[in-house]
Design a protein around this motif. Sequence first.
Motif, PDB file in Angstrom:
ATOM      1  N   LEU A 140       0.849  -1.179   0.000  1.00  0.00           N
ATOM      2  CA  LEU A 140       0.000   0.000   0.000  1.00  0.00           C
ATOM      3  C   LEU A 140       0.892   1.239   0.000  1.00  0.00           C
ATOM      4  O   LEU A 140       1.710   1.419   0.908  1.00  0.00           O
ATOM      5  N   ASP A 152      -0.390  -2.374  -5.072  1.00  0.00           N
ATOM      6  CA  ASP A 152      -1.732  -2.925  -4.888  1.00  0.00           C
ATOM      7  C   ASP A 152      -2.782  -1.856  -4.608  1.00  0.00           C
ATOM      8  O   ASP A 152      -3.940  -1.987  -5.016  1.00  0.00           O
ATOM      9  N   MET A 153      -2.374  -0.770  -3.921  1.00  0.00           N
ATOM     10  CA  MET A 153      -3.329   0.274  -3.554  1.00  0.00           C
ATOM     11  C   MET A 153      -2.558   1.539  -3.215  1.00  0.00           C
ATOM     12  O   MET A 153      -1.415   1.489  -2.733  1.00  0.00           O
ATOM     13  N   LEU A 307      -7.695   0.220   5.026  1.00  0.00           N
ATOM     14  CA  LEU A 307      -7.294  -0.441   3.782  1.00  0.00           C
ATOM     15  C   LEU A 307      -6.205  -1.475   4.034  1.00  0.00           C
ATOM     16  O   LEU A 307      -6.233  -2.575   3.468  1.00  0.00           O
ATOM     17  N   SER A 319     -12.021   1.775  -4.156  1.00  0.00           N
ATOM     18  CA  SER A 319     -11.233   2.922  -4.582  1.00  0.00           C
ATOM     19  C   SER A 319     -12.164   3.929  -5.251  1.00  0.00           C
ATOM     20  O   SER A 319     -13.284   3.591  -5.632  1.00  0.00           O
ATOM     21  N   SER A 332      -6.892   3.597  -6.352  1.00  0.00           N
ATOM     22  CA  SER A 332      -6.525   4.662  -5.410  1.00  0.00           C
ATOM     23  C   SER A 332      -7.735   5.195  -4.663  1.00  0.00           C
ATOM     24  O   SER A 332      -8.851   5.218  -5.190  1.00  0.00           O
TER      25      SER A 332
END
Length: 366
Positions: A140, A152-153, A307, A319, A332
């Motif tokens: 993340l 991943d994020m 998250l 997201s 995102s």
Amino acid sequence: MNRSRVRGGTAWLLSLLLLASACLFASCEENGDASELAPPAEQPTDGERPPGDGKVNIGFSMDTLLEERWRKDRDLFKAAAEALGAEVDILAADGDDALQIAQAETLISRGVDLLVIVPHNAEAMATIVQKAHAADVKVLAYDRLVRNANVDMYVSFDNVRVGELQAEAITKLVPRGNYAYIGGAETDNNAHLLKQGVFNVLQPRIDSGDIRIVYDQWTENWEPANAFENMEAALEANGNAIDAVIAANDATADAVIEALAARGLAGKVPVAGQDADLTAAQHIVEGTQTMTVYKPIQSLAQAAAELAVKLASGAAVTSNRSIPNGKVDVPSLLLAPIAVDRATIDATIIADGFHSREDVYRNVKE
């Protein structure tokens, strides 16, 4: 007494006992229950977490803790994650790329379930994303995007909008004139997003000739000392004829104000920053900084913690944007920033408890 008869009887009895034991063991194995014959399970030593206790372990790799803003992020994220039942292991590299990579590798080797990264160098940390994924650890990106990697994020504020808010505030005060832009670190993706937002607003005025960019420079490593040198160079090159300054954050804005003060210009030249640092808030009420952009870090830390725990647990996450990082479009979650000036400071950062009124107005006689 016949000793041979006794020895014979003893041997016969021993054979009978051995046969009975063998039958009992065979019966246990057939029934699938030999637990009474197995040694006791090894108990964990003090300080070790027994396997399967359900705790999520999060590694937090931070660029720096030298700035007030990042110490707040650390404390808020840790508290939010722990409130969700997670354990957090935090390491900070103080702007050293090689050290941050080594620290991230250390966190991965400790068996974290998820790695959260605030990268110093957006490109350099791509190698860590690869190593994390090789160890089946998701990544993340916190507030700063890692470039050219399968992140991943990503969770942050809308940094393009931050730059737009800065430029909108300054152009209302100075619709025409000479502008200096003191950027952030070129290695930080956020610095590019901030600049993009600023020039989204300035470019039409530049094209019309109303605004002239007389100085535009990155600030290496976000160091205030480098920002001070940039501002001195801008003033020197233009004979002090600078009508407005937009700085990439409050630490660089503070250096800009110091350079202006040395020439008797502090409070006369509008200056924009962002992060809502305490020093910036004090400058605003004192009249030497025009505005800052408040990014409620409590909201960011809480969202990031939620998250992180979901990603580590394999749960679904949501997201609201998709941000390209040079390799993939990263799912995102972007939060909304808030412009703050002298008129709104009490109703925003003070009302939220981000800074106390006493601290903000410490140097002001009311």
